[in-house]
Design a protein around this motif. Structure first.
Motif, PDB file in Angstrom:
ATOM      1  N   TYR A 114       1.987   5.955  -0.965  1.00  0.00           N
ATOM      2  CA  TYR A 114       2.058   4.871  -1.955  1.00  0.00           C
ATOM      3  C   TYR A 114       0.757   4.083  -2.004  1.00  0.00           C
ATOM      4  O   TYR A 114       0.131   3.944  -3.047  1.00  0.00           O
ATOM      5  CB  TYR A 114       3.223   3.931  -1.628  1.00  0.00           C
ATOM      6  CG  TYR A 114       4.530   4.655  -1.478  1.00  0.00           C
ATOM      7  CD1 TYR A 114       5.185   5.157  -2.586  1.00  0.00           C
ATOM      8  CD2 TYR A 114       5.083   4.872  -0.219  1.00  0.00           C
ATOM      9  CE1 TYR A 114       6.376   5.856  -2.450  1.00  0.00           C
ATOM     10  CE2 TYR A 114       6.268   5.558  -0.072  1.00  0.00           C
ATOM     11  CZ  TYR A 114       6.915   6.051  -1.198  1.00  0.00           C
ATOM     12  OH  TYR A 114       8.076   6.744  -1.059  1.00  0.00           O
ATOM     13  N   THR A 173       5.612  10.499  -4.523  1.00  0.00           N
ATOM     14  CA  THR A 173       5.942   9.081  -4.518  1.00  0.00           C
ATOM     15  C   THR A 173       7.424   8.904  -4.815  1.00  0.00           C
ATOM     16  O   THR A 173       8.066   9.787  -5.379  1.00  0.00           O
ATOM     17  CB  THR A 173       5.104   8.303  -5.545  1.00  0.00           C
ATOM     18  OG1 THR A 173       5.374   8.821  -6.867  1.00  0.00           O
ATOM     19  CG2 THR A 173       3.623   8.432  -5.250  1.00  0.00           C
ATOM     20  N   VAL A 203       8.644   4.202  -7.700  1.00  0.00           N
ATOM     21  CA  VAL A 203       7.441   3.562  -8.219  1.00  0.00           C
ATOM     22  C   VAL A 203       7.558   3.466  -9.735  1.00  0.00           C
ATOM     23  O   VAL A 203       8.393   4.137 -10.359  1.00  0.00           O
ATOM     24  CB  VAL A 203       6.155   4.345  -7.847  1.00  0.00           C
ATOM     25  CG1 VAL A 203       5.971   4.391  -6.341  1.00  0.00           C
ATOM     26  CG2 VAL A 203       6.168   5.746  -8.442  1.00  0.00           C
ATOM     27  N   HIS A 231       1.988   2.706 -11.363  1.00  0.00           N
ATOM     28  CA  HIS A 231       1.585   3.249 -10.067  1.00  0.00           C
ATOM     29  C   HIS A 231       1.166   4.702 -10.196  1.00  0.00           C
ATOM     30  O   HIS A 231       0.213   5.149  -9.524  1.00  0.00           O
ATOM     31  CB  HIS A 231       2.708   3.125  -9.044  1.00  0.00           C
ATOM     32  CG  HIS A 231       2.334   3.634  -7.680  1.00  0.00           C
ATOM     33  ND1 HIS A 231       2.460   4.958  -7.323  1.00  0.00           N
ATOM     34  CD2 HIS A 231       1.810   3.004  -6.598  1.00  0.00           C
ATOM     35  CE1 HIS A 231       2.053   5.119  -6.075  1.00  0.00           C
ATOM     36  NE2 HIS A 231       1.647   3.953  -5.619  1.00  0.00           N
ATOM     37  N   LYS A 252       5.466  -2.260  -0.650  1.00  0.00           N
ATOM     38  CA  LYS A 252       5.131  -1.389  -1.774  1.00  0.00           C
ATOM     39  C   LYS A 252       5.399  -2.087  -3.103  1.00  0.00           C
ATOM     40  O   LYS A 252       4.554  -2.069  -4.010  1.00  0.00           O
ATOM     41  CB  LYS A 252       5.957  -0.097  -1.691  1.00  0.00           C
ATOM     42  CG  LYS A 252       5.801   0.827  -2.890  1.00  0.00           C
ATOM     43  CD  LYS A 252       6.670   2.061  -2.749  1.00  0.00           C
ATOM     44  CE  LYS A 252       8.146   1.737  -2.830  1.00  0.00           C
ATOM     45  NZ  LYS A 252       8.990   2.949  -2.797  1.00  0.00           N
ATOM     46  N   LEU A 272       2.896  -3.247  -6.215  1.00  0.00           N
ATOM     47  CA  LEU A 272       3.105  -2.843  -7.603  1.00  0.00           C
ATOM     48  C   LEU A 272       3.069  -4.024  -8.564  1.00  0.00           C
ATOM     49  O   LEU A 272       3.138  -3.831  -9.784  1.00  0.00           O
ATOM     50  CB  LEU A 272       4.450  -2.110  -7.739  1.00  0.00           C
ATOM     51  CG  LEU A 272       4.541  -0.733  -7.071  1.00  0.00           C
ATOM     52  CD1 LEU A 272       5.952  -0.174  -7.185  1.00  0.00           C
ATOM     53  CD2 LEU A 272       3.541   0.234  -7.676  1.00  0.00           C
TER      54      LEU A 272
END
Length: 299
Positions: free
Chosen positions: A146, A163, A166, A170, A219, A223
């Protein structure tokens, strides 16, 4: 541990936890129908007790053409030499059909840095000494990645990255970091549900566990989601970005957004399915909409 060639997974595949709750015979019937429908790839996690490699081996044995991807085999579940041996055997037995996905996974480990742990594991894989025969088509390996540094590791030490949870933005960022040559696979959850209240309620149930773990929260912050987005089961903005819901046309359009942003492959996870039941009705509808030549294939 890289094969030097992209996995041949097609543009869209299936990601599912469903088989964790089903007996072997039901799994066999489901995966054979998925292959008949034209799905080129199936992604399986390692979370609820089924070993990553025995699970993958069973699915490969039950099918003839479909690729099976470990998404992910957790590095804490086995020493690197056993991962190496298992991956070699599957690559030899099913040429070009197995992809080794590796990830940190599991509970947080205080004092252990995911990047350092993964790098050390890859070192052990590369150094593994075995009399096992080398497969005709080498092992292909993807890393769960990530953040920028793990994506860079996936670019440099593996065949690419996968991934999970996401947004499309991303995917575009990941493609920039990976460059044009590394493989990028993106999982995305979907609900074929048009009622906003019901769809978001089911999506929040799915996201609940991920909104309580440090790595996922970090994460989501990277984002661009705010602390307010992360409270109360997730804001509508967060939920709508991480779970595509609506009618079939809407869901398909949003899934294609990942491919347009740079993903080589999108693994579609149908959620809202009760444990022990099957998402086959949704997989059939999605196959007709996403897979070339699959329209009209139904049961």
């Amino acid at each position: 541990m890289t094969g030097g060639k992209h996995p041949d997974l097609g543009t869209f595949g299936i990601y599912t936890f469903d088989f964790e709750h089903q007996p072997a015979a039901a799994i066999r019937d489901s995966v054979q129908e998925l292959e008949e429908l034209g799905w080129p790839a199936l992604w399986i996690p390692e979370l609820l007790g089924r070993d990553a490699f025995s699970h993958a081996g069973y699915l490969l044995a039950a099918t003839e053409r479909m690729s099976v991807v470990n998404g992910i085999a957790r590095i804490w579940s086995r020493e690197a030499r056993w991962t190496h041996g298992a991956a070699l055997l599957l690559a030899d037995a099913y040429p070009g059909r197995h992809v080794l996905g590796l990830g940190f996974g599991g509970q947080p480990r205080p004092g252990v840095k995911p990047l350092a742990a993964m790098s050390a594991y890859l070192d052990e894989l590369d150094a593994a000494d075995t009399p096992n025969p080398r497969p005709r088509i080498p092992v292909r390996c993807l890393l769960a990645a990530y953040g920028p540094r793990m994506l860079e590791l996936a670019r440099e030490r593996a065949d690419g990255a996968q991934t999970y949870h996401v947004n499309v933005a991303h995917t575009a960022q990941a493609r920039q970091i990976l460059g044009p040559d590394a493989f990028l696979a993106v999982e995305h959850a979907v609900l074929l549900e048009t009622d906003p209240g019901r769809a978001r309620s089911l999506a929040r149930e799915h996201l609940h566990g991920y909104l309580g773990t440090p790595y996922n929260l970090a994460k989501f912050r990277r984002l661009g989601y705010t602390e307010e987005d992360l409270l109360g089961g997730g804001s509508d903005r967060l939920v709508d970005d991480l779970v595509f819901w609506g009618d079939l046309e809407t869901v398909v359009r949003k899934l294609r957004g990942h491919a347009e942003a740079g993903a080589d492959h999108v693994a579609v996870q149908v959620i809202g399915v009760e444990p022990g039941t099957s998402a086959l009705p949704q997989w059939r509808r999605l196959a007709a909409a996403l897979l070339p030549g699959a329209a009209g294939v139904s049961r």
